[in-house]
Motif scaffolding. Structure first.
Motif, mmCIF file in Angstrom:
data_model
loop_
_atom_site.group_PDB
_atom_site.id
_atom_site.type_symbol
_atom_site.label_atom_id
_atom_site.label_comp_id
_atom_site.label_asym_id
_atom_site.label_seq_id
_atom_site.Cartn_x
_atom_site.Cartn_y
_atom_site.Cartn_z
ATOM 1 N N SER A 47 -9.348 3.269 -0.687
ATOM 2 C CA SER A 47 -8.448 4.263 0.197
ATOM 3 C C SER A 47 -9.038 4.757 1.504
ATOM 4 C CB SER A 47 -8.199 5.172 -0.873
ATOM 5 O OG SER A 47 -9.026 6.072 -1.211
ATOM 6 N N ALA A 92 -3.409 3.938 0.197
ATOM 7 C CA ALA A 92 -4.221 3.368 -0.763
ATOM 8 C C ALA A 92 -3.613 2.183 -1.353
ATOM 9 C CB ALA A 92 -4.251 4.438 -2.085
ATOM 10 N N LYS A 93 -4.300 1.096 -2.092
ATOM 11 C CA LYS A 93 -3.718 0.163 -2.880
ATOM 12 C C LYS A 93 -4.767 -0.330 -3.801
ATOM 13 C CE LYS A 93 -1.680 -4.327 -2.669
ATOM 14 N NZ LYS A 93 -1.107 -5.539 -2.079
ATOM 15 N N GLN A 132 -3.123 9.520 3.628
ATOM 16 C CA GLN A 132 -3.959 8.491 2.737
ATOM 17 C C GLN A 132 -3.200 7.371 2.596
ATOM 18 O OE1 GLN A 132 -5.041 9.915 -1.061
ATOM 19 N NE2 GLN A 132 -6.511 8.728 -0.998
ATOM 20 N N ALA A 136 0.841 -1.192 -0.083
ATOM 21 C CA ALA A 136 0.092 -0.134 -0.033
ATOM 22 C C ALA A 136 0.916 1.279 0.150
ATOM 23 C CB ALA A 136 -0.813 -0.137 1.183
#
Length: 75
Positions: free
Chosen positions: A58, A52-53, A50, A15
């Protein structure tokens, strides 16, 4: 230093964690196999991050850094 996990508390490897606010805005790190990451920048005040992946929703986390100087002087 921190970690990213999914709703079932499993680590999320790969991530991207990005700082969204302050002088460190834009700094980022990738989580390792344990979901852990480390940023080289010091974070102060209220800062949004943040994570996210692809394949995951997210998420934004607000972190409030605090320093109790009176407590630090007593150590």
């Amino acid at each position: 230093t921190g970690y990213v996990d999914d709703p079932a508390f499993r680590p999320v490897a790969g991530a991207t964690v990005e700082v969204l606010d302050g002088p460190q805005a834009g700094a980022s790190a990738i989580t390792d196999a344990s979901g852990e990451f480390s940023l080289n920048s010091a974070i102060s005040g209220q800062t949004r991050f943040q994570a996210a992946k692809q394949g995951y929703q997210s998420s934004i986390l607000i972190f409030q850094a605090r320093c109790d100087t009176e407590h630090m002087r007593q150590r």
